[in-house]
Design an enzyme around this catalytic site. Structure first.
Site, PDB file in Angstrom:
ATOM      1  N   GLU A  92     -51.898  -0.864 -53.397  1.00  0.00           N
ATOM      2  CA  GLU A  92     -50.760   0.049 -53.453  1.00  0.00           C
ATOM      3  C   GLU A  92     -49.555  -0.585 -54.168  1.00  0.00           C
ATOM      4  O   GLU A  92     -48.406  -0.303 -53.810  1.00  0.00           O
ATOM      5  CB  GLU A  92     -50.384   0.485 -52.047  1.00  0.00           C
ATOM      6  N   HIS A 111     -43.634  -2.027 -47.366  1.00  0.00           N
ATOM      7  CA  HIS A 111     -44.621  -0.996 -47.028  1.00  0.00           C
ATOM      8  C   HIS A 111     -45.456  -1.517 -45.869  1.00  0.00           C
ATOM      9  O   HIS A 111     -46.012  -2.613 -45.933  1.00  0.00           O
ATOM     10  CB  HIS A 111     -45.525  -0.664 -48.212  1.00  0.00           C
ATOM     11  N   HIS A 113     -47.733  -0.207 -41.947  1.00  0.00           N
ATOM     12  CA  HIS A 113     -48.467   0.846 -41.239  1.00  0.00           C
ATOM     13  C   HIS A 113     -48.187   0.751 -39.731  1.00  0.00           C
ATOM     14  O   HIS A 113     -49.118   0.535 -38.951  1.00  0.00           O
ATOM     15  CB  HIS A 113     -49.971   0.709 -41.468  1.00  0.00           C
ATOM     16  N   HIS A 179     -50.221   7.410 -42.349  1.00  0.00           N
ATOM     17  CA  HIS A 179     -50.352   6.196 -43.162  1.00  0.00           C
ATOM     18  C   HIS A 179     -49.351   5.113 -42.751  1.00  0.00           C
ATOM     19  O   HIS A 179     -49.763   4.038 -42.345  1.00  0.00           O
ATOM     20  CB  HIS A 179     -50.168   6.599 -44.640  1.00  0.00           C
TER      21      HIS A 179
HETATM   22 ZN   LIG Z   1     -50.491   1.602 -47.082  1.00  0.00          ZN
END
Ligand SMILES: [Zn+2]
Length: 265
Positions: A92, A111, A113, A179
């Site tokens: 990503e 980023h 989760h 996500h």
């Molecule tokens: Zn991710």
């Protein structure tokens, strides 16, 4: 005296402190429960069009034990600006490249989760301003509204990254349905602390919902009370909190070894 580097030049070898800070950011996110095992990444802009980003090698110890050597230098397209060896860039990567490309005022992207964030996004539980002085920056974020990117998959292409950036609507935080979250800020401290605050909002929202409290019945902070809550500034809201978490890493025996030395495991 070192000759000045042209803007955007590859600069392997002189970014040790920044690599260590990105590693610390990964450790803080893991230590605070926002990332599990090996998923999640952090980036930091260097020069105009390069970034340091958390990669993954065959000896990867997981986010909690991220080492400076797990952080690599690329341009915003993900083209390496140094030898990556066996280190693989995140699938990503577009999350980071597109945020930094579209938002020149921002220098750092997180980023992750976090389970409670995922829970709220799939249960359609909005993160509302239900607490006040407990955490003013988190309340302000909820007051402004934290948008949701309505896509459950990986952000693997530039086109998807552009969509994700648009969904942020210029704000610091975004939920990704089923996500996780993306945050961005002018500093690493800002991006990390924003992620911590989103996670706090989600944790309280999920706990209230799990307790059988009707989420829509929980009152929001009255407008007159919100108006009296001060903005204590980024030096307090971001930098001081960041320093606390870095100090807590050392207290937990999770301090990052600088200069690329292997971290204790
Ligand atoms: Zn991710």
């Amino acid at each position: 005296m070192t000759a000045p580097q042209p803007a955007g030049a590859a600069v392997p070898g002189d970014l040790g402190a920044a690599r260590a800070d990105v590693a610390r950011a990964c450790r803080v996110l893991a230590a605070e429960g926002l990332v599990n095992d090996i998923l999640g990444h952090v980036s930091l802009r260097v020069r105009d069009r390069h970034m340091l980003i958390r990669a993954r090698s065959v000896s990867d110890p997981g986010l909690l034990l991220t080492r400076p050597e797990d952080v690599v230098l690329t341009d915003l397209d993900g083209d390496p600006a140094e030898d990556l060896g066996d280190r693989q860039l995140p699938q990503e990567l577009a999350i980071h490249g597109e945020v930094l490309r579209a938002r020149p005022e921002d220098a750092a992207v997180v980023h992750a989760h976090p389970p409670d964030v995922v829970l709220c996004s799939i249960a359609r539980l909005p993160l509302r301003p239900v607490f006040g002085a407990f955490n003013i920056p988190a309340m302000r974020m909820a007051e402004r509204g934290i948008p949701v990117f309505d896509y459950y998959g990986l952000v693997r292409t530039r086109a998807r990254g552009v969509q994700m950036v648009e969904a942020m609507r210029g704000g610091r935080a975004l939920l990704l349905r089923g996500h996780g979250l993306t945050t961005a800020a002018p500093s690493l401290a800002g991006a990390v602390v924003t992620a911590l605050n989103v996670n706090l909002l989600a944790r309280m929202t999920a706990a209230l919902a799990a307790a059988g409290v009707g989420w829509s019945d929980v009152p929001e902070v009255p407008a007159e009370d919100r108006a009296e809550l001060p903005d204590l500034g980024s030096a307090f809201n971001d930098d001081l909190v960041w320093r606390h978490h870095v100090a807590k890493l050392a207290w937990r025996g999770l301090e990052v070894a600088e200069a690329g030395a292997p971290s204790p495991t």
